[in-house]
Scaffold this motif. Structure first.
Motif, short mmCIF file in Angstrom:
data_model
loop_
_atom_site.label_atom_id
_atom_site.label_comp_id
_atom_site.label_asym_id
_atom_site.label_seq_id
_atom_site.Cartn_x
_atom_site.Cartn_y
_atom_site.Cartn_z
N TRP A 150 0.81 -1.22 0.00
CA TRP A 150 0.00 0.00 0.00
C TRP A 150 0.85 1.27 0.00
O TRP A 150 0.35 2.35 -0.34
CB TRP A 150 -0.94 0.01 1.20
N ASN A 151 2.12 1.16 0.38
CA ASN A 151 3.00 2.33 0.38
C ASN A 151 3.72 2.53 -0.95
O ASN A 151 4.42 3.52 -1.14
CB ASN A 151 4.03 2.21 1.51
N GLU A 152 3.57 1.56 -1.84
CA GLU A 152 4.20 1.68 -3.15
C GLU A 152 3.37 2.60 -4.05
O GLU A 152 2.19 2.83 -3.81
CB GLU A 152 4.34 0.30 -3.78
N ALA A 153 3.99 3.10 -5.11
CA ALA A 153 3.33 4.05 -6.01
C ALA A 153 2.14 3.40 -6.72
O ALA A 153 2.18 2.22 -7.08
CB ALA A 153 4.33 4.57 -7.04
N ALA A 154 1.09 4.19 -6.92
CA ALA A 154 -0.07 3.72 -7.69
C ALA A 154 0.29 3.71 -9.17
O ALA A 154 1.12 4.51 -9.63
CB ALA A 154 -1.25 4.64 -7.43
N GLN A 155 -0.31 2.80 -9.92
CA GLN A 155 0.07 2.60 -11.32
C GLN A 155 -0.32 3.76 -12.24
O GLN A 155 0.52 4.42 -12.80
CB GLN A 155 -0.55 1.29 -11.84
N ASP A 156 -1.62 4.03 -12.38
CA ASP A 156 -2.07 5.06 -13.31
C ASP A 156 -3.33 5.71 -12.75
O ASP A 156 -4.45 5.31 -13.07
CB ASP A 156 -2.34 4.45 -14.70
N VAL A 157 -3.13 6.74 -11.94
CA VAL A 157 -4.25 7.40 -11.27
C VAL A 157 -5.22 8.04 -12.27
O VAL A 157 -6.43 7.84 -12.16
CB VAL A 157 -3.73 8.43 -10.25
N PRO A 158 -4.75 8.82 -13.28
CA PRO A 158 -5.69 9.43 -14.23
C PRO A 158 -6.56 8.41 -14.94
O PRO A 158 -7.77 8.63 -15.13
CB PRO A 158 -4.77 10.16 -15.22
N ALA A 159 -5.99 7.26 -15.32
CA ALA A 159 -6.77 6.23 -16.02
C ALA A 159 -7.84 5.65 -15.10
O ALA A 159 -8.96 5.36 -15.53
CB ALA A 159 -5.84 5.12 -16.50
N CYS A 160 -7.51 5.51 -13.82
CA CYS A 160 -8.47 4.99 -12.84
C CYS A 160 -9.65 5.95 -12.70
O CYS A 160 -10.81 5.52 -12.69
CB CYS A 160 -7.78 4.80 -11.50
N LEU A 161 -9.37 7.24 -12.60
CA LEU A 161 -10.43 8.24 -12.46
C LEU A 161 -11.35 8.21 -13.69
O LEU A 161 -12.58 8.25 -13.57
CB LEU A 161 -9.84 9.64 -12.28
N GLN A 162 -10.73 8.14 -14.86
CA GLN A 162 -11.50 8.10 -16.10
C GLN A 162 -12.38 6.85 -16.17
O GLN A 162 -13.54 6.90 -16.58
CB GLN A 162 -10.56 8.15 -17.30
N ARG A 163 -11.81 5.72 -15.76
CA ARG A 163 -12.53 4.44 -15.81
C ARG A 163 -13.80 4.46 -14.96
O ARG A 163 -14.81 3.85 -15.31
CB ARG A 163 -11.58 3.33 -15.35
N GLY A 165 -15.43 7.31 -14.08
CA GLY A 165 -16.23 8.51 -14.32
C GLY A 165 -16.09 9.55 -13.24
O GLY A 165 -17.05 10.27 -12.91
N ILE A 166 -14.88 9.68 -12.68
CA ILE A 166 -14.63 10.64 -11.59
C ILE A 166 -13.97 11.89 -12.16
O ILE A 166 -12.92 11.79 -12.81
CB ILE A 166 -13.72 10.01 -10.52
N PRO A 167 -14.55 13.06 -11.96
CA PRO A 167 -13.95 14.29 -12.51
C PRO A 167 -12.59 14.59 -11.90
O PRO A 167 -12.46 14.69 -10.68
CB PRO A 167 -14.97 15.37 -12.16
N ALA A 168 -11.58 14.70 -12.74
CA ALA A 168 -10.21 14.90 -12.27
C ALA A 168 -9.93 16.34 -11.86
O ALA A 168 -8.91 16.63 -11.23
CB ALA A 168 -9.23 14.48 -13.38
N ALA A 204 -16.03 16.53 -5.36
CA ALA A 204 -16.75 15.33 -5.82
C ALA A 204 -16.62 14.30 -4.71
O ALA A 204 -15.57 14.21 -4.06
CB ALA A 204 -16.14 14.80 -7.12
N TYR A 205 -17.68 13.52 -4.50
CA TYR A 205 -17.67 12.51 -3.44
C TYR A 205 -17.71 11.13 -4.08
O TYR A 205 -18.62 10.81 -4.85
CB TYR A 205 -18.86 12.72 -2.50
N VAL A 206 -16.69 10.31 -3.76
CA VAL A 206 -16.58 8.96 -4.34
C VAL A 206 -16.78 7.93 -3.23
O VAL A 206 -16.09 7.95 -2.21
CB VAL A 206 -15.20 8.75 -5.00
N ILE A 207 -17.76 7.03 -3.46
CA ILE A 207 -18.08 5.97 -2.50
C ILE A 207 -17.70 4.63 -3.11
O ILE A 207 -18.22 4.23 -4.15
CB ILE A 207 -19.58 5.98 -2.14
N VAL A 208 -16.75 3.94 -2.47
CA VAL A 208 -16.25 2.66 -2.95
C VAL A 208 -16.64 1.56 -1.96
O VAL A 208 -16.37 1.69 -0.77
CB VAL A 208 -14.71 2.68 -3.12
#
Length: 271
Positions: A150-163, A165-168, A204-208
């Motif tokens: 969990w402390n390692e870098a995330a792979q592709d944050v912009p692609a995740c948001l787009q996938r 539908g989260i406004p960047a 924006a509020y994201v519920i996972v």
């Protein structure tokens, strides 16, 4: 335990969609058993599973789930299996309401446990309150931890948001928890609706998380329409996406609400 050189076998439910091949990559043996809906059918099945444990093969059995602890307690007159147990919070309330098992064997579910590990001091006090027969030396606090991954870098944050539908271009408020009343989603939504328009325009509020109560989900959907800002329900997501969403979030929210039958013994998502 496996890293320390012990031979470990993990028994776990075969949840729908679980990856059997992934089990083979782990440094310990995994035995899956059929997932049975409903407490009674699952308990009957677990009694059978525990009855077939080869006591000569294992030095210790760890009941990490309350149902295993109850099964081992119920079987004690037939088969004496030494075990340690872990309690998490809400399970203490659940065990207190087991009428059928209580009539058969009483409520001293941890009477034969060598140790009862509690995930927080709060849970320990709760266990002591409901299971006062447990000697103090057997009750220990063992805090939870998270993998270094969990402390390692995330792979592709912009692609995740787009996938999802989260406004960047907005500050992301994030709640990662199953849709359960005690997790505080409703409280957060009501608070957001009270914000001034200038602030709402930034957020924006994201519920996972997966749905455990469809009626509660309906309430959340209705309340989300009143907030005046984008509210995105992603459902369950892969761990890589969870990491990306943590990285993208401006604030993590989990306003745990008090509940008479449920308790947040230790909020793992905070870690």
């Amino acid at each position: 335990a496996a890293e320390l050189g012990h031979e470990v076998t993990v028994m776990a439910p075969a949840y729908p969609g679980h990856d059997a091949k992934a089990d083979d990559t782990l440094p310990f043996r995994v035995v899956r058993f059929g997932f049975k809906p409903g407490h009674l059918s699952r308990m009957l099945y677990l009694l059978w599973v525990c009855l077939n444990i080869d006591t000569k093969k294992y030095d210790i059995v760890h009941a990490a789930d309350w149902m295993f602890a109850v099964a081992l307690h119920t079987l004690w007159p037939l088969k004496k299996i030494l075990f340690v147990a872990t309690v998490h919070g809400t399970d203490i309330y659940i065990m207190d309401s087991l009428n059928l098992v209580t009539k058969l064997r009483g409520k001293k579910f941890f009477e034969h446990a060598l140790r009862v590990a509690c995930n927080s001091a709060y849970t320990k006090n709760l266990a002591k309150q409901y299971h006062s027969y447990i000697p103090d030396e057997k009750l220990v606090v063992t805090h939870l931890g998270v993998n270094k991954w969990w402390n390692e870098a995330a792979q592709d944050v912009p692609a995740c948001l787009q996938r999802h539908g989260i406004p960047a271009d907005r500050k992301i408020l994030l709640t990662i928890a199953r849709l359960d009343v005690r997790k505080g989603h409703l409280l957060t939504l009501k608070a957001l609706s009270l914000l001034p328009a200038a602030l709402k325009a930034q957020l924006a509020y994201v519920i996972v998380g997966k749905t455990t109560d469809p009626a509660y989900q309906e309430k959340l959907l209705e309340e989300s329409k009143k907030t005046g800002l984008p509210v995105i329900f992603t459902g369950s997501v892969e761990a890589d996406d969870v990491k990306s969403l943590y990285r993208a979030a401006w604030m993590h929210c989990m306003l745990g609400e008090k509940h008479p039958q449920k308790v947040e013994g230790f909020g793992l998502s905070y870690l």
